[in-house]
Design a protein around this motif. Structure first.
Motif, PDB file in Angstrom:
ATOM      1  N   ASN A  33     -31.631  21.963   7.141  1.00  0.00           N
ATOM      2  CA  ASN A  33     -32.488  22.547   8.179  1.00  0.00           C
ATOM      3  C   ASN A  33     -33.828  21.832   8.273  1.00  0.00           C
ATOM      4  O   ASN A  33     -34.348  21.594   9.372  1.00  0.00           O
ATOM      5  CB  ASN A  33     -32.692  24.044   7.949  1.00  0.00           C
ATOM      6  N   LYS A  34     -34.394  21.462   7.140  1.00  0.00           N
ATOM      7  CA  LYS A  34     -35.681  20.747   7.151  1.00  0.00           C
ATOM      8  C   LYS A  34     -35.520  19.332   7.707  1.00  0.00           C
ATOM      9  O   LYS A  34     -36.420  18.812   8.375  1.00  0.00           O
ATOM     10  CB  LYS A  34     -36.283  20.707   5.746  1.00  0.00           C
ATOM     11  N   ILE A  35     -34.376  18.707   7.422  1.00  0.00           N
ATOM     12  CA  ILE A  35     -34.088  17.379   7.970  1.00  0.00           C
ATOM     13  C   ILE A  35     -33.976  17.461   9.490  1.00  0.00           C
ATOM     14  O   ILE A  35     -34.555  16.656  10.222  1.00  0.00           O
ATOM     15  CB  ILE A  35     -32.800  16.801   7.346  1.00  0.00           C
ATOM     16  N   ILE A  36     -33.245  18.453   9.972  1.00  0.00           N
ATOM     17  CA  ILE A  36     -33.070  18.655  11.413  1.00  0.00           C
ATOM     18  C   ILE A  36     -34.424  18.920  12.070  1.00  0.00           C
ATOM     19  O   ILE A  36     -34.719  18.384  13.151  1.00  0.00           O
ATOM     20  CB  ILE A  36     -32.076  19.803  11.671  1.00  0.00           C
ATOM     21  N   ASP A  37     -35.277  19.724  11.418  1.00  0.00           N
ATOM     22  CA  ASP A  37     -36.607  20.030  11.962  1.00  0.00           C
ATOM     23  C   ASP A  37     -37.465  18.782  12.118  1.00  0.00           C
ATOM     24  O   ASP A  37     -38.343  18.731  12.989  1.00  0.00           O
ATOM     25  CB  ASP A  37     -37.332  21.038  11.064  1.00  0.00           C
ATOM     26  N   LEU A  38     -37.241  17.780  11.292  1.00  0.00           N
ATOM     27  CA  LEU A  38     -37.960  16.515  11.422  1.00  0.00           C
ATOM     28  C   LEU A  38     -37.339  15.638  12.509  1.00  0.00           C
ATOM     29  O   LEU A  38     -38.029  15.145  13.402  1.00  0.00           O
ATOM     30  CB  LEU A  38     -37.954  15.740  10.087  1.00  0.00           C
ATOM     31  N   ILE A  39     -36.031  15.427  12.427  1.00  0.00           N
ATOM     32  CA  ILE A  39     -35.364  14.399  13.222  1.00  0.00           C
ATOM     33  C   ILE A  39     -35.200  14.752  14.701  1.00  0.00           C
ATOM     34  O   ILE A  39     -35.513  13.932  15.569  1.00  0.00           O
ATOM     35  CB  ILE A  39     -34.005  14.045  12.575  1.00  0.00           C
ATOM     36  N   LEU A  40     -34.711  15.930  15.013  1.00  0.00           N
ATOM     37  CA  LEU A  40     -34.430  16.253  16.419  1.00  0.00           C
ATOM     38  C   LEU A  40     -35.649  16.152  17.336  1.00  0.00           C
ATOM     39  O   LEU A  40     -35.555  15.545  18.405  1.00  0.00           O
ATOM     40  CB  LEU A  40     -33.773  17.621  16.548  1.00  0.00           C
ATOM     41  N   PRO A  41     -36.807  16.700  16.960  1.00  0.00           N
ATOM     42  CA  PRO A  41     -37.963  16.544  17.857  1.00  0.00           C
ATOM     43  C   PRO A  41     -38.380  15.074  18.053  1.00  0.00           C
ATOM     44  O   PRO A  41     -38.796  14.701  19.147  1.00  0.00           O
ATOM     45  CB  PRO A  41     -39.075  17.331  17.156  1.00  0.00           C
ATOM     46  N   ILE A  42     -38.266  14.273  17.028  1.00  0.00           N
ATOM     47  CA  ILE A  42     -38.608  12.849  17.175  1.00  0.00           C
ATOM     48  C   ILE A  42     -37.648  12.194  18.161  1.00  0.00           C
ATOM     49  O   ILE A  42     -38.062  11.458  19.060  1.00  0.00           O
ATOM     50  CB  ILE A  42     -38.602  12.123  15.816  1.00  0.00           C
ATOM     51  N   GLN A  43     -36.355  12.458  18.001  1.00  0.00           N
ATOM     52  CA  GLN A  43     -35.367  11.851  18.892  1.00  0.00           C
ATOM     53  C   GLN A  43     -35.530  12.342  20.325  1.00  0.00           C
ATOM     54  O   GLN A  43     -35.608  11.542  21.259  1.00  0.00           O
ATOM     55  CB  GLN A  43     -33.945  12.184  18.418  1.00  0.00           C
ATOM     56  N   GLN A  44     -35.545  13.650  20.488  1.00  0.00           N
ATOM     57  CA  GLN A  44     -35.466  14.244  21.820  1.00  0.00           C
ATOM     58  C   GLN A  44     -36.794  14.274  22.572  1.00  0.00           C
ATOM     59  O   GLN A  44     -36.846  13.919  23.744  1.00  0.00           O
ATOM     60  CB  GLN A  44     -34.930  15.675  21.718  1.00  0.00           C
ATOM     61  N   ILE A  45     -37.847  14.711  21.903  1.00  0.00           N
ATOM     62  CA  ILE A  45     -39.121  14.914  22.585  1.00  0.00           C
ATOM     63  C   ILE A  45     -39.966  13.644  22.583  1.00  0.00           C
ATOM     64  O   ILE A  45     -40.438  13.190  23.615  1.00  0.00           O
ATOM     65  CB  ILE A  45     -39.909  16.090  21.941  1.00  0.00           C
ATOM     66  N   GLU A  46     -40.116  13.070  21.396  1.00  0.00           N
ATOM     67  CA  GLU A  46     -41.003  11.914  21.281  1.00  0.00           C
ATOM     68  C   GLU A  46     -40.426  10.657  21.925  1.00  0.00           C
ATOM     69  O   GLU A  46     -41.132   9.895  22.570  1.00  0.00           O
ATOM     70  CB  GLU A  46     -41.283  11.667  19.792  1.00  0.00           C
ATOM     71  N   HIS A  47     -39.101  10.447  21.738  1.00  0.00           N
ATOM     72  CA  HIS A  47     -38.497   9.200  22.217  1.00  0.00           C
ATOM     73  C   HIS A  47     -37.504   9.378  23.358  1.00  0.00           C
ATOM     74  O   HIS A  47     -36.927   8.384  23.825  1.00  0.00           O
ATOM     75  CB  HIS A  47     -37.816   8.469  21.053  1.00  0.00           C
ATOM     76  N   ASN A  48     -37.298  10.605  23.795  1.00  0.00           N
ATOM     77  CA  ASN A  48     -36.384  10.873  24.918  1.00  0.00           C
ATOM     78  C   ASN A  48     -35.001  10.259  24.730  1.00  0.00           C
ATOM     79  O   ASN A  48     -34.396   9.784  25.686  1.00  0.00           O
ATOM     80  CB  ASN A  48     -36.989  10.407  26.243  1.00  0.00           C
ATOM     81  N   VAL A  49     -34.525  10.237  23.505  1.00  0.00           N
ATOM     82  CA  VAL A  49     -33.172   9.734  23.233  1.00  0.00           C
ATOM     83  C   VAL A  49     -32.205  10.876  23.532  1.00  0.00           C
ATOM     84  O   VAL A  49     -32.377  11.988  23.042  1.00  0.00           O
ATOM     85  CB  VAL A  49     -33.034   9.258  21.769  1.00  0.00           C
ATOM     86  N   PRO A  50     -31.195  10.613  24.344  1.00  0.00           N
ATOM     87  CA  PRO A  50     -30.265  11.676  24.746  1.00  0.00           C
ATOM     88  C   PRO A  50     -29.248  12.004  23.647  1.00  0.00           C
ATOM     89  O   PRO A  50     -28.067  11.692  23.739  1.00  0.00           O
ATOM     90  CB  PRO A  50     -29.578  11.085  25.980  1.00  0.00           C
ATOM     91  N   VAL A  51     -29.722  12.651  22.587  1.00  0.00           N
ATOM     92  CA  VAL A  51     -28.858  12.989  21.461  1.00  0.00           C
ATOM     93  C   VAL A  51     -29.167  14.431  21.047  1.00  0.00           C
ATOM     94  O   VAL A  51     -30.311  14.871  21.118  1.00  0.00           O
ATOM     95  CB  VAL A  51     -29.037  11.985  20.294  1.00  0.00           C
ATOM     96  N   THR A  52     -28.128  15.152  20.649  1.00  0.00           N
ATOM     97  CA  THR A  52     -28.284  16.548  20.246  1.00  0.00           C
ATOM     98  C   THR A  52     -27.770  16.721  18.827  1.00  0.00           C
ATOM     99  O   THR A  52     -27.178  15.803  18.246  1.00  0.00           O
ATOM    100  CB  THR A  52     -27.490  17.484  21.179  1.00  0.00           C
ATOM    101  N   LEU A  53     -27.946  17.906  18.294  1.00  0.00           N
ATOM    102  CA  LEU A  53     -27.422  18.198  16.970  1.00  0.00           C
ATOM    103  C   LEU A  53     -25.898  18.090  16.958  1.00  0.00           C
ATOM    104  O   LEU A  53     -25.319  17.585  16.002  1.00  0.00           O
ATOM    105  CB  LEU A  53     -27.866  19.581  16.499  1.00  0.00           C
TER     106      LEU A  53
END
Length: 164
Positions: free
Chosen positions: A16-36
């Motif tokens: 859960n802590k890993i997901i909390d770090l990675i998903l916002p960086i991918q999706q919000i910061e870099h607009n990479v179209p990837v989901t959990l």
């Protein structure tokens, strides 16, 4: 801010802590179209990374994971680097967390006789690309990746590093 950080091996209890770090960086910061759902590995770190000789490391600060790097062992003494992320507030040469994470992974590879590292990234991740190139990674064509390299759908640039 504390300037000494410990890099430790992470496991399923850290998902859960890993997901909390990675998903916002991918999706919000870099607009990479990837989901959990595109990344089931994040829900089972031990099966995807540890089981076959790889690993998943993280840096914690106040019980929050602020940086990660992962390794999938692949055929032919190879390794695939995955999940290299550092929280925005902790990036840069001052703390050098990305550098320390990469060095930890390379150190581990030497103990496991992994001699070739490969990675895929997304061409808009300019800082990451500069980081890899500064560390001696050389861009290669997708068709030159080992057959056992697990290509992510969003990746469009690929790199190789020979461990000496």
């Amino acid at each position: 801010m504390e300037t000494t950080f410990q890099i430790e091996l992470l496991s399923n209890r850290d998902s859960n802590k890993i997901i909390d770090l990675i998903l916002p960086i991918q999706q919000i910061e870099h607009n990479v179209p990837v989901t959990l759902s595109d990344q089931p590995d994040l829900l089972d770190i031990e099966s995807f990374y540890h089981k076959d000789g790889g690993g998943f490391w993280g840096v914690k600060y106040n019980d929050e994971i602020i940086g990660t790097i992962a390794l999938i062992a692949i055929a032919g003494n190879g390794g695939a680097i995955r999940k290299m992320f550092v929280k925005k507030e902790f990036r840069g040469k001052e703390l050098g967390l990305a550098q320390h994470l990469l060095e930890k992974l390379i150190e581990y590879c030497k103990t496991k006789n992994i001699t070739d590292l490969y990675l895929g990234t997304f061409d808009t991740l300019k800082a990451a690309i500069r980081f890899y190139e500064r560390n001696g990674f050389e861009e290669i064509a997708k068709e030159n990746l080992p057959a056992s390299f697990p290509v992510m759908q969003v990746d469009n640039r690929f790199y190789h590093f020979k461990i000496h």
